[in-house]
Design a protein around this motif. Structure first.
Motif, PDB file in Angstrom:
ATOM      1  N   ASN A   1      -3.484  10.424   6.016  1.00  0.00           N
ATOM      2  CA  ASN A   1      -2.401  10.261   5.047  1.00  0.00           C
ATOM      3  C   ASN A   1      -1.048  10.494   5.725  1.00  0.00           C
ATOM      4  O   ASN A   1      -0.680  11.638   6.006  1.00  0.00           O
TER       5      ASN A   1
ATOM      6  N   TRP B   1      -2.864   5.570  -2.327  1.00  0.00           N
ATOM      7  CA  TRP B   1      -3.801   6.556  -1.783  1.00  0.00           C
ATOM      8  C   TRP B   1      -3.278   7.970  -2.007  1.00  0.00           C
ATOM      9  O   TRP B   1      -2.106   8.255  -1.771  1.00  0.00           O
ATOM     10  N   CYS B   2      -4.182   8.841  -2.443  1.00  0.00           N
ATOM     11  CA  CYS B   2      -3.840  10.244  -2.708  1.00  0.00           C
ATOM     12  C   CYS B   2      -4.969  11.119  -2.168  1.00  0.00           C
ATOM     13  O   CYS B   2      -6.139  10.741  -2.241  1.00  0.00           O
ATOM     14  N   ASP B   3      -4.640  12.292  -1.623  1.00  0.00           N
ATOM     15  CA  ASP B   3      -5.681  13.142  -1.043  1.00  0.00           C
ATOM     16  C   ASP B   3      -6.150  14.246  -1.996  1.00  0.00           C
ATOM     17  O   ASP B   3      -6.825  15.190  -1.588  1.00  0.00           O
TER      18      ASP B   3
ATOM     19  N   THR C   1       0.847  -1.196   0.000  1.00  0.00           N
ATOM     20  CA  THR C   1       0.000   0.000   0.000  1.00  0.00           C
ATOM     21  C   THR C   1       0.877   1.237   0.000  1.00  0.00           C
ATOM     22  O   THR C   1       1.887   1.286   0.717  1.00  0.00           O
TER      23      THR C   1
ATOM     24  N   THR D   1      -2.260  -0.671  -4.079  1.00  0.00           N
ATOM     25  CA  THR D   1      -3.212   0.402  -3.777  1.00  0.00           C
ATOM     26  C   THR D   1      -2.435   1.663  -3.432  1.00  0.00           C
ATOM     27  O   THR D   1      -1.584   1.652  -2.538  1.00  0.00           O
TER      28      THR D   1
ATOM     29  N   ILE E   1      -6.264  12.388  -8.977  1.00  0.00           N
ATOM     30  CA  ILE E   1      -6.744  11.024  -9.220  1.00  0.00           C
ATOM     31  C   ILE E   1      -7.480  10.954 -10.554  1.00  0.00           C
ATOM     32  O   ILE E   1      -7.260  10.044 -11.357  1.00  0.00           O
TER      33      ILE E   1
ATOM     34  N   GLN F   1      -8.420  14.767  -5.282  1.00  0.00           N
ATOM     35  CA  GLN F   1      -9.377  14.152  -6.208  1.00  0.00           C
ATOM     36  C   GLN F   1      -9.071  14.522  -7.658  1.00  0.00           C
ATOM     37  O   GLN F   1      -9.201  13.699  -8.563  1.00  0.00           O
TER      38      GLN F   1
ATOM     39  N   TYR G   1       1.103   5.743  -0.064  1.00  0.00           N
ATOM     40  CA  TYR G   1       0.459   7.031   0.233  1.00  0.00           C
ATOM     41  C   TYR G   1       1.346   8.129  -0.353  1.00  0.00           C
ATOM     42  O   TYR G   1       2.578   8.069  -0.233  1.00  0.00           O
TER      43      TYR G   1
ATOM     44  N   LEU H   1      -6.664   5.609  -5.202  1.00  0.00           N
ATOM     45  CA  LEU H   1      -7.877   5.882  -4.431  1.00  0.00           C
ATOM     46  C   LEU H   1      -7.719   7.150  -3.607  1.00  0.00           C
ATOM     47  O   LEU H   1      -6.603   7.613  -3.336  1.00  0.00           O
ATOM     48  N   LYS H   2      -8.856   7.705  -3.177  1.00  0.00           N
ATOM     49  CA  LYS H   2      -8.883   8.949  -2.393  1.00  0.00           C
ATOM     50  C   LYS H   2      -8.801   8.634  -0.908  1.00  0.00           C
ATOM     51  O   LYS H   2      -9.398   7.687  -0.411  1.00  0.00           O
ATOM     52  N   ILE H   3      -7.999   9.451  -0.205  1.00  0.00           N
ATOM     53  CA  ILE H   3      -7.882   9.330   1.242  1.00  0.00           C
ATOM     54  C   ILE H   3      -7.939  10.725   1.850  1.00  0.00           C
ATOM     55  O   ILE H   3      -7.490  11.702   1.228  1.00  0.00           O
TER      56      ILE H   3
END
Length: 587
Positions: free
Chosen positions: A560, A512-514, A434, A510, A519, A516, A436, A553-555
């Motif tokens: 994060n 994760w990115c904050d 995973t 996976t 993404i 949108q 970030y 995916l959004k986090i």
């Protein structure tokens, strides 16, 4: 974002002051005098140094002189411990002769003769376990070698720190045995391909052939090609033992024992870790290595590259710690009595390049580069919480100012209060990769470039992290986040490939990115008119996502951990980031 009251109070706390000498210059020659005509000035020691801090600075600049060791063979002969040093030189010579390192020949007229020298080292040992040892090493003066004549290629790989941490996560997840070995005189096992001549060692010149020289048959420490040749020799041996070399890390070897069982070996020059489910299989590898090379069995792994490995197998917990190293760093820079801070860098530090020469500090007086380098090794090993700070202060290595030195001292104060932080590895429900990522837009005050940061976990344990200044200037926060996402995707593919080499293939990573908008941009060419200027190399992530290798995916920012690698954040948020990174204080 507003800072907590604690952080504000910390910024106002006084700290040890270091007076920096100011360089006085003049462009006029009107008042020029010869030295003999000037009044003799009164000489004072530098105001910066007290007796204690002077010793600390000496340890930085001449670390090898922490014990009184001879610097040459002549010094050793007059040393009070000469008998012990003499015994050490004879042991080294016996080893070289036994290995067939050279033969004595007449001195050739058309060849350059390489010099050699003795190095002496007092090994401190382990109190109650191993006594102080006196060690001598004969090394060639490799700096006199000529490229294309005395050597060709010299590059030699070493295992990446990231893989060491990945192996720790695998060991905890599968409850593997973890053993450690050391190769004695590793470089002497390499095969020499060039014809090299060397002077006879001081103190061991043959009486029958004083005018003769050593024609080298084997490699010696100090020769430029020694690391590469040793690595080639070791690789051939491992291939013969049915190990497969990883395509993603040249110092990682994997052997399939059964359909579900693998044996792993990693090499860092002459240190190696061996992990496997079956202890008998590990012992077989140890025996094979000992038959081929002169080995030292260190038993269960406890320390590698200055990093302590503490394992509680009963509770399924493994910890990596650099507490002793950080303690020495803090002592070395005279910050042992400084007030601690709870954040690695204060929000009030707005660092930029020095414009005025009067604001610069003298690198010969203030150990800025040494301090940054010492902190950097802690960050590389087990401390992702220091990644952003190193990214910040290392930009000014060439021309640091007093404000940059104050920032470095702040980091050292934080390290003093957090030296017991351990990187913890535990068994989780899912064993998957995973990632970030995050960015801080236009954070660099000089060129307005953004900062990228990413963190990767394997089996829920932190194994990889990075914070760096982006190579081009982003025109929007979306672009900055998109570039950070791309850098993270490259690391994701490398870890995914490495896991496949280990027999632990992952379906997808996976990520994760904050952001949108970033993404959306990674999945299709949204907002083409506003994004067509983005460099083509950053757009490869679309192919990666489309191929199914990475799932973006959004986090939320609060969850994060990469947020702490791109900017200075309030103390309460920083503590939450430490928990996400599994950095735990362990007394």
């Amino acid at each position: 974002e507003e800072e907590s009251d604690e952080t504000v109070e910390e910024e106002q706390e006084p700290e040890p002051q270091v007076e920096l000498p100011k360089t006085q210059t003049t462009s006029s020659l009107a008042y020029y005098q010869l030295a003999k005509d000037r009044e003799r000035r009164e000489i004072h020691p530098p105001a910066r140094f007290t007796e204690e801090s002077g010793v600390a600075f000496a340890l930085v600049t001449v670390e090898t002189l922490s014990m009184e060791e001879p610097q040459s063979y002549q010094e050793a002969t007059s040393d009070k411990e000469w008998k012990k040093w003499k015994l050490a030189t004879h042991e080294e010579m016996d080893s070289l002769i036994k290995n067939g390192t050279w033969v004595l020949v007449d001195k050739p007229q058309d060849r350059k003769i390489i010099g050699c020298r003795w190095l002496f080292k007092m090994k401190s040992g382990i109190p109650g376990v191993e006594p102080v040892r006196y060690k001598a090493r004969l090394v060639a003066k490799g700096y006199t070698q000529r490229e294309g004549v005395d050597y060709q290629e010299i590059f030699a790989p070493v295992v990446k720190h990231t893989f060491i941490r990945i192996l720790m996560s695998v060991v905890v997840d599968q409850d593997l045995e973890l053993e450690q070995m050391d190769v004695k005189t590793a470089f002497l096992h390499g095969e020499l391909e060039e014809e090299l001549y060397m002077e006879q060692p001081e103190g061991f010149i043959s009486e029958d052939g004083k005018n003769k020289v050593c024609l080298l048959k084997k490699l010696l420490y100090g020769l430029k090609q020694s690391p590469r040749q040793w690595n080639k020799r070791f690789n051939r041996f491992m291939i013969d033992q049915n190990f497969i070399r990883s395509e993603h890390d040249a110092c990682v070897y994997v052997k399939q024992v059964t359909e579900q069982e693998h044996l792993y070996l990693l090499l860092y020059v002459d240190d190696m870790l061996i992990a496997g489910k079956n202890k008998s299989e590990i012992n077989k590898v140890k025996e094979q290595l000992s038959m081929e090379f002169e080995m030292k069995d260190m038993g269960p792994a406890s320390r590698i590259l200055g990093i302590d490995i503490i394992r509680d197998r009963k509770n399924g917990v493994l910890r990596m710690s650099q507490a002793s190293y950080i303690h020495n760093v803090v002592q070395r820079f005279n910050m042992a009595e400084a007030k601690v801070t709870r954040s690695p860098i204060g929000a009030h530090f707005k660092l930029a390049a020095v414009r005025d020469d009067d604001e610069c500090i003298d690198n010969n007086v203030v150990p800025y580069a040494s301090a940054v380098g010492s902190i950097m090794y802690a960050m590389i090993g087990t401390r992702p919480d220091l990644a952003y700070d190193i990214c910040l202060v290392s930009r000014y290595m060439a021309r640091p100012g007093s404000i940059h030195w104050e920032a470095v001292k702040w980091i050292l104060r934080y390290m003093r209060g957090s030296q017991d932080l351990n990187l913890v590895f535990t068994k989780e429900k899912e064993f998957r990769v995973t990632g970030y990522c995050d960015s801080d837009y236009a954070a660099d005050l000089d060129r307005r470039r953004s900062v990228s940061g990413y963190v990767f976990t394997v089996g829920g344990n932190t194994v990889s992290w990075k914070a760096n200044l982006q190579s081009v200037t982003a025109l929007s926060t979306t672009e900055a986040e998109f570039m950070a996402l791309t850098e993270a995707a490259k690391e994701a593919l490398w870890i995914k490939g490495l896991m496949k080499d280990l027999g632990l293939e992952q379906d997808k990573v996976t990520l994760w990115c904050d952001s949108q908008s970033a993404i959306c941009l990674s999945k299709n060419s949204t907002h083409h008119e506003r994004t067509k200027h983005i460099d083509v190399r950053y757009n490869f992530i679309r192919d990666v996502v489309e191929a199914g290798d990475v799932d973006v995916l959004k986090i939320h920012t609060s969850r994060n951990p990469a947020d702490a690698l791109t900017k200075s954040i309030p103390v309460n948020k920083f503590q939450s980031a430490l928990e996400l990174l599994k950095l735990v204080k362990w007394d």
